[in-house]
Design a protein around this motif. Structure first.
Motif, PDB file in Angstrom:
ATOM      1  N   ASP A 141       0.807  -1.213  -0.021  1.00  0.00           N
ATOM      2  CA  ASP A 141      -0.077   0.157  -0.055  1.00  0.00           C
ATOM      3  C   ASP A 141       1.053   1.403   0.075  1.00  0.00           C
ATOM      4  OD1 ASP A 141      -2.234  -1.690   0.153  1.00  0.00           O
ATOM      5  OD2 ASP A 141      -2.469  -1.630   2.367  1.00  0.00           O
ATOM      6  N   PHE A 193       1.459   5.181   0.590  1.00  0.00           N
ATOM      7  CA  PHE A 193       0.923   6.502   1.564  1.00  0.00           C
ATOM      8  C   PHE A 193       2.043   7.335   1.863  1.00  0.00           C
ATOM      9  CE2 PHE A 193       2.571   3.358   4.662  1.00  0.00           C
ATOM     10  CZ  PHE A 193       3.329   4.032   5.282  1.00  0.00           C
ATOM     11  N   VAL A 202       7.487   9.209   0.625  1.00  0.00           N
ATOM     12  CA  VAL A 202       6.630   8.269   0.144  1.00  0.00           C
ATOM     13  C   VAL A 202       7.005   6.859   0.590  1.00  0.00           C
ATOM     14  CG1 VAL A 202       5.308   7.233  -1.762  1.00  0.00           C
ATOM     15  CG2 VAL A 202       6.138   9.357  -1.799  1.00  0.00           C
ATOM     16  N   LEU A 222       2.783  10.101  -6.576  1.00  0.00           N
ATOM     17  CA  LEU A 222       2.047   9.011  -6.372  1.00  0.00           C
ATOM     18  C   LEU A 222       1.532   8.498  -7.477  1.00  0.00           C
ATOM     19  CD1 LEU A 222       0.327   9.961  -2.655  1.00  0.00           C
ATOM     20  CD2 LEU A 222       2.163   7.940  -3.088  1.00  0.00           C
ATOM     21  N   CYS A 282      -6.003   2.763  -3.027  1.00  0.00           N
ATOM     22  CA  CYS A 282      -5.987   4.254  -3.032  1.00  0.00           C
ATOM     23  C   CYS A 282      -5.001   4.602  -2.125  1.00  0.00           C
ATOM     24  CB  CYS A 282      -7.346   4.730  -2.817  1.00  0.00           C
ATOM     25  SG  CYS A 282      -7.397   6.416  -2.947  1.00  0.00           S
ATOM     26  N   PRO A 283      -4.244   5.481  -2.533  1.00  0.00           N
ATOM     27  CA  PRO A 283      -2.994   5.905  -1.733  1.00  0.00           C
ATOM     28  C   PRO A 283      -3.239   7.061  -0.777  1.00  0.00           C
ATOM     29  CG  PRO A 283      -2.449   6.925  -3.841  1.00  0.00           C
ATOM     30  CD  PRO A 283      -3.476   5.794  -3.850  1.00  0.00           C
ATOM     31  N   ILE A 284      -3.012   7.272   0.528  1.00  0.00           N
ATOM     32  CA  ILE A 284      -3.175   8.146   1.374  1.00  0.00           C
ATOM     33  C   ILE A 284      -2.150   9.365   1.417  1.00  0.00           C
ATOM     34  CG2 ILE A 284      -3.932   8.732   3.872  1.00  0.00           C
ATOM     35  CD1 ILE A 284      -4.827   5.790   3.949  1.00  0.00           C
ATOM     36  N   ILE A 285      -2.361  10.486   1.523  1.00  0.00           N
ATOM     37  CA  ILE A 285      -1.417  11.657   1.896  1.00  0.00           C
ATOM     38  C   ILE A 285      -1.595  12.268   2.979  1.00  0.00           C
ATOM     39  CG2 ILE A 285      -0.475  13.791   1.246  1.00  0.00           C
ATOM     40  CD1 ILE A 285      -1.354  13.148  -1.848  1.00  0.00           C
ATOM     41  N   TRP A 286      -0.852  12.308   4.050  1.00  0.00           N
ATOM     42  CA  TRP A 286      -0.962  12.731   5.315  1.00  0.00           C
ATOM     43  C   TRP A 286      -0.282  14.072   5.408  1.00  0.00           C
ATOM     44  CZ3 TRP A 286      -3.642  10.110   8.617  1.00  0.00           C
ATOM     45  CH2 TRP A 286      -4.027   8.581   8.355  1.00  0.00           C
ATOM     46  N   VAL A 299      -6.782   9.359  -4.826  1.00  0.00           N
ATOM     47  CA  VAL A 299      -5.884   9.761  -3.779  1.00  0.00           C
ATOM     48  C   VAL A 299      -6.735  10.282  -2.586  1.00  0.00           C
ATOM     49  CG1 VAL A 299      -5.234  12.172  -4.453  1.00  0.00           C
ATOM     50  CG2 VAL A 299      -3.758  10.711  -2.937  1.00  0.00           C
ATOM     51  N   ARG A 323      -5.481  13.043   4.399  1.00  0.00           N
ATOM     52  CA  ARG A 323      -6.051  12.831   5.836  1.00  0.00           C
ATOM     53  C   ARG A 323      -5.257  13.726   6.640  1.00  0.00           C
ATOM     54  NH1 ARG A 323      -7.331   6.722   6.358  1.00  0.00           N
ATOM     55  NH2 ARG A 323      -9.088   6.493   4.920  1.00  0.00           N
TER      56      ARG A 323
END
Length: 329
Positions: A131, A133, A155, A191, A207-211, A249, A252
């Motif tokens: 996964d 992120f 990443v 990403l 689906c990638p997560i961006i913090w 994407v 969060r």
């Protein structure tokens, strides 16, 4: 063709295989840089950059050996292949390539002293989930010369750090939200490229997560109502909005104290730097059963001496921080 077995050393990069995975480092290459600079026996320090600029070296006095400066910084650029912890410091040093000053060279010497005390650092690659992120951050108007912001991101593919960046933004941002949004767009593009690469390799991914630690930028990426109030942001940076709308994407929120990308945007206090570094990189390579490696033994002995040379007050601050979470910036 001849079978040479598992890779152990390639283009200055050492590869150690263990049950935990692969560990990549450039310890010997770092030692060569220290030798070139004449700092083999220098006193180590605990962070690559000082929060306060040196009061001894003058920023207005040109450095007498600009070719030496360019040679050292160019070598440090290659070292960032396995050392993301020095990415911001090297990027900052590269900005003075054309006409370095005494203060610029003093900053490079500080970075080399940090390398002296962290020769065993490197990248660890282990099996795990696939996964994607990322952590995204920016330092708004951090450059005192032109007041441009710095974008920083890292990443991960499962537990493994695979991409990172520390780069000054091309234009001046009028607000911290704009600077953060530009950083989001940069990491979203990265990403997107990685997703296409995994797709070509037939590797399934979620689906990638961006913090991100900026609530305004997160709202701007997902709520089109806010767009009428942000026309001063260039249209191309609404790329991230299209990706969020297409569910390609997810952005969060994360607290500033846990934002790993903070490492790539500005100089940090020793305690804060060591806290983030412990989450980003392993501090030493795994044990190898290939037999006695003279260079490895010498490096381990040197690491022990360097750790004892770091001021006890710095070690105590790192110890206290590891026991409790760092306070937000």
């Amino acid at each position: 063709m001849k079978e040479l077995g598992d890779i152990t050393y390639f283009l200055g990069i050492s590869v150690v295989h263990s049950p935990a995975g692969y560990f990549l480092s450039q310890s010997k290459y770092a030692l060569d840089i220290l030798d070139k600079a004449g700092l083999t026996n220098c006193k180590p320090c605990a962070a690559p950059m000082s929060v306060k600029p040196s009061s001894i070296a003058s920023p207005s006095v040109p450095f007498s050996q600009p070719s030496l400066y360019r040679s050292l910084v160019g070598a440090l650029q290659y070292l960032t292949i396995t050392r993301p912890d020095i990415a911001f410091a090297v990027n900052h040093a590269c900005q003075a390539m054309q006409s370095p000053s005494e203060a610029d060279f003093a900053a490079v010497k500080h970075l080399l002293r940090y390398l002296k005390g962290s020769l065993s650092h490197g990248l660890q690659f282990a099996s795990g989930s696939l996964d994607l992120f990322a952590f995204s951050d920016s330092d708004w108007a951090g450059c005192v010369v032109d007041r441009r912001s710095t974008t920083g991101y890292c990443v991960f593919l499962g537990p493994n750090l695979i991409s990172w960046s520390a780069k000054k933004q091309p234009t001046v941002s009028r607000s911290s939200t704009e600077a953060e949004y530009r950083a989001l767009a940069q990491v979203a593009a990265e990403l997107c490229w990685l997703q296409m690469l995994l797709s070509e390799l037939k590797v399934p991914s979620c689906c990638p997560i961006i913090w991100c630690d900026n609530l305004s930028a997160i709202s701007l990426s997902s709520n089109p109502v806010f767009h009428a109030r942000s026309k001063h942001i260039a249209v191309d940076y609404h790329y991230i909005r299209e990706r969020v709308a297409a569910k390609q994407v997810v952005v969060r929120h994360i607290s500033s104290s846990d934002q790993l990308a903070d490492l790539f945007t500005k100089p940090l206090p020793v305690s804060r730097f060591q806290f983030l570094l412990s989450k980003l990189l392993p501090s030493s390579p795994p044990l190898s059963l290939r037999g006695h490696d003279k260079n490895t033994v010498l490096l381990q002995e040197q690491e022990t001496k360097d750790e004892s040379a770091i001021a006890p007050s710095q070690q105590s601050r790192v110890h206290r921080l590891s026991a409790s979470p760092a306070a937000p910036d």
